[in-house]
Design a protein around this motif. Structure first.
Motif, short mmCIF file in Angstrom:
data_model
loop_
_atom_site.label_atom_id
_atom_site.label_comp_id
_atom_site.label_asym_id
_atom_site.label_seq_id
_atom_site.Cartn_x
_atom_site.Cartn_y
_atom_site.Cartn_z
N UNK A 155 0.85 -1.20 0.00
CA UNK A 155 0.00 0.00 0.00
C UNK A 155 0.88 1.25 0.00
N UNK A 156 0.51 2.23 -0.83
CA UNK A 156 1.36 3.42 -0.95
C UNK A 156 1.43 4.27 0.31
N UNK A 157 0.36 4.25 1.13
CA UNK A 157 0.39 5.06 2.34
C UNK A 157 -0.56 4.43 3.34
N UNK A 158 -0.34 4.73 4.61
CA UNK A 158 -1.21 4.16 5.64
C UNK A 158 -1.53 5.19 6.69
N UNK A 159 -2.68 5.05 7.26
CA UNK A 159 -3.07 5.90 8.37
C UNK A 159 -2.06 5.77 9.51
N UNK A 160 -1.78 6.89 10.13
CA UNK A 160 -1.04 6.86 11.38
C UNK A 160 0.47 6.92 11.25
N UNK A 161 0.98 6.99 10.03
CA UNK A 161 2.43 7.06 9.88
C UNK A 161 2.83 8.54 9.90
N UNK A 162 3.65 8.91 10.87
CA UNK A 162 3.89 10.32 11.19
C UNK A 162 4.86 11.04 10.28
N UNK A 163 5.07 12.30 10.63
CA UNK A 163 6.04 13.12 9.88
C UNK A 163 7.19 13.42 10.81
N UNK A 164 8.22 12.62 10.76
CA UNK A 164 9.35 12.85 11.66
C UNK A 164 9.00 12.31 13.04
N UNK A 165 10.03 12.06 13.85
CA UNK A 165 9.75 11.44 15.13
C UNK A 165 9.03 12.41 16.06
N UNK A 166 8.11 11.88 16.81
CA UNK A 166 7.34 12.59 17.85
C UNK A 166 6.26 13.52 17.33
N UNK A 177 -5.55 15.04 1.53
CA UNK A 177 -4.64 14.04 0.99
C UNK A 177 -5.45 12.77 0.66
N UNK A 178 -4.99 12.03 -0.36
CA UNK A 178 -5.69 10.80 -0.77
C UNK A 178 -4.91 9.61 -0.24
N UNK A 179 -5.59 8.66 0.37
CA UNK A 179 -4.86 7.44 0.71
C UNK A 179 -5.61 6.21 0.21
N UNK A 180 -4.90 5.10 0.16
CA UNK A 180 -5.44 3.83 -0.39
C UNK A 180 -5.45 2.76 0.68
N UNK A 181 -6.40 1.85 0.57
CA UNK A 181 -6.58 0.87 1.64
C UNK A 181 -6.93 -0.50 1.10
N UNK A 182 -6.38 -1.52 1.78
CA UNK A 182 -6.78 -2.90 1.52
C UNK A 182 -6.88 -3.61 2.86
N UNK A 386 -6.86 27.04 5.69
CA UNK A 386 -7.76 25.93 5.43
C UNK A 386 -6.97 24.62 5.32
N UNK A 387 -7.47 23.59 5.99
CA UNK A 387 -6.80 22.28 5.95
C UNK A 387 -7.85 21.19 6.07
N UNK A 388 -7.53 20.04 5.50
CA UNK A 388 -8.47 18.91 5.50
C UNK A 388 -7.80 17.64 5.98
N UNK A 389 -8.58 16.79 6.65
CA UNK A 389 -8.13 15.44 6.95
C UNK A 389 -8.14 14.64 5.64
N UNK A 390 -7.36 13.55 5.60
CA UNK A 390 -7.30 12.76 4.36
C UNK A 390 -8.62 12.06 4.04
N UNK A 391 -8.75 11.69 2.77
CA UNK A 391 -9.82 10.77 2.37
C UNK A 391 -9.16 9.47 1.95
N UNK A 392 -9.92 8.40 2.02
CA UNK A 392 -9.34 7.07 1.86
C UNK A 392 -10.18 6.25 0.89
N UNK A 393 -9.53 5.60 -0.07
CA UNK A 393 -10.24 4.73 -1.02
C UNK A 393 -9.64 3.34 -1.01
N UNK A 394 -10.49 2.35 -1.29
CA UNK A 394 -10.00 0.99 -1.49
C UNK A 394 -9.20 0.95 -2.79
N UNK A 395 -8.51 -0.15 -3.01
CA UNK A 395 -7.64 -0.23 -4.19
C UNK A 395 -8.43 -0.08 -5.48
N UNK A 396 -9.71 -0.45 -5.49
CA UNK A 396 -10.52 -0.30 -6.73
C UNK A 396 -11.16 1.07 -6.84
#
Ligand code: EZ4
Ligand code: CO
Length: 402
Positions: A155-166, A177-182, A386-396
């Motif tokens: 998977x190209x990206x996953x929920x919860x993976x941070x930006x730099x430590x802490x 941001x767009x993310x993909x899920x399986x 202005x800022x938005x939380x990501x949206x998430x789509x399945x692989x299809x």
């Protein structure tokens, strides 16, 4: 003690925060957090256009009556916008009461039920190795409880993976941001992560994991079962809790403890979960569930069903909310754990605070009220973005829960 003015302060010291400041005739003021990630201005408008005019002239000491007045008086009860706005007023009034009686908030809530507040932070990495390193870093920083999230192979990206430590910050400027899920890839991978973490760190550290509302109940049951050998502190939001009854199925199949509630706004959103003992931790936060006044009701209901608190405390909950949460955590009998992610230095400078972190535990401090202030001049240097939380789509391409 009349309320003479109230204002809504919106600022973006690294991320957006909405803060309500309530002023009284004798000069004492109180603060409340009203931040609703990605929908901040809706709460700001609810407060400044509709609630602030109702506060002027009211007695700041009447916290319970003001809560009921805003809740019942709106007619349109509940929902995240309404409940975050009421929460901000409620926290500000508790802050005022503490300051006017010269007592830290936890003393008004019955005093300390414990000496310190156990917190957990988020360790994450793009893969297992990086996550192992991140958990080690958190341990080194003193954390006794650590949430672990990892990128999933394929998977190209996953929920919860941070930006730099802490630091962990999912919202992005301008567009979601767009993310993909399986679910299949996730379910196959996740036991290997926790097997590795237990092998590396032994039985002692509390390990937590957030599924972020992404599985069906039977999938969640399978994951809970597969994680049993690694005795998690909790598995969070395994399936959306809109349908509270879904947790019956998960519960029948696994002894992995369950935590739910960061998107619940009222006691009615978690009533079945609590009364049927379908969860172990209720994660409602001061800011999103009607303030100290309503959170107490939720916690008191939970206490008789042996459900403990585990309040949401990601970086989109402001230091004002964190301060209030820590007073609550210190005082409420059925406290379990508090989520705590460090704010940026810019945020901490805007919100000077009395609470402290040391060796994986926290304390709200002894300042009267909540013990968190706002530097308005500094806040004004960071206008809203202005800022938005990501949206998430399945692989299809099908839209899925983020
Ligand atoms: O996605 O706070 O457990 N913590 C979380 C958070 C939430 C964000 C949403 O604004 O799930 O990181
Ligand atoms: Co969560």
């Amino acid at each position: 003690m009349k309320i003479v003015d109230a204002k809504v302060i919106v600022c973006c010291p690294g991320r957006n925060f909405v803060t309500l400041k309530v002023m009284t005739e004798d000069g004492v003021y109180g603060l409340g957090d009203a931040t609703l990630n990605g929908r901040e201005l809706a709460v700001a408008s609810y407060l400044s256009d509709h609630v602030v005019p109702l506060l002027i002239g009211r007695d700041a000491r009447r916290i319970e009556d003001t809560w009921q007045y805003l809740y019942k008086g709106a007619y349109w009860q509940r929902g995240p916008v309404t409940m975050s706005a009421i929460a901000a007023v409620d926290a500000a009034l508790w802050d005022i009461k503490g300051k006017s009686l010269n007592a830290p908030l936890y003393q008004l809530l019955g005093g300390a039920s414990r000496e310190t507040v156990l917190v957990y932070g988020h360790a994450s990495g793009v893969g297992i190795e990086e996550t192992v390193q991140a958990v080690a870093q958190y341990q080194k920083a003193g954390y006794k409880a650590i949430r672990a999230q990892s990128g999933i192979p394929g998977l190209p990206s996953t929920y919860g993976v941070g930006r730099g430590s802490f630091y962990y910050e999912p919202a992005e400027k301008n567009a979601p941001p767009q993310s993909r899920w399986s679910s299949e890839a996730y379910m196959n991978f996740i036991p290997t992560l926790f097997a590795r973490l237990r092998k590396e760190f032994g039985p002692e550290p509390h390990l937590l994991h957030d599924v972020h509302h992404r599985l069906t109940p039977i999938e969640a049951a399978r994951v809970g079962k597969s994680l049993e050998p690694y005795h998690l502190f909790w598995m969070e939001d395994p399936t959306p809790a809109e349908l509270q009854e879904s947790f019956r199925l998960i519960r029948r199949h696994t002894t992995t403890p369950l935590a739910v509630g960061e998107v619940c706004n009222s006691i009615f959103d978690c009533q079945t979960l609590i009364q049927e003992q379908l969860i172990d931790y209720i994660r409602t936060a001061v800011v999103h569930s009607g303030g100290i006044t309503h959170l107490r009701r939720i916690a008191n209901l939970a206490e008789i069903y042996q459900v403990r608190t585990g309040s949401h405390g990601a970086t989109d909950l402001s230091p004002v909310c964190m301060g209030a949460a820590l007073h609550f955590d210190l005082s409420v009998h059925n406290f379990g754990i508090q989520e705590y992610m460090k704010h940026t230095d810019e945020t901490n400078a805007v919100f000077p605070h009395a609470y402290q972190f040391e060796h994986g535990i926290m304390h709200p401090g002894e300042k009267p009220g909540i013990g968190v202030d706002i530097n308005e001049e500094l806040a004004a240097k960071y206008p809203y973005q202005r800022a938005y939380l990501p949206v998430n789509r399945r692989l299809d391409g099908t839209m899925h829960n983020w």
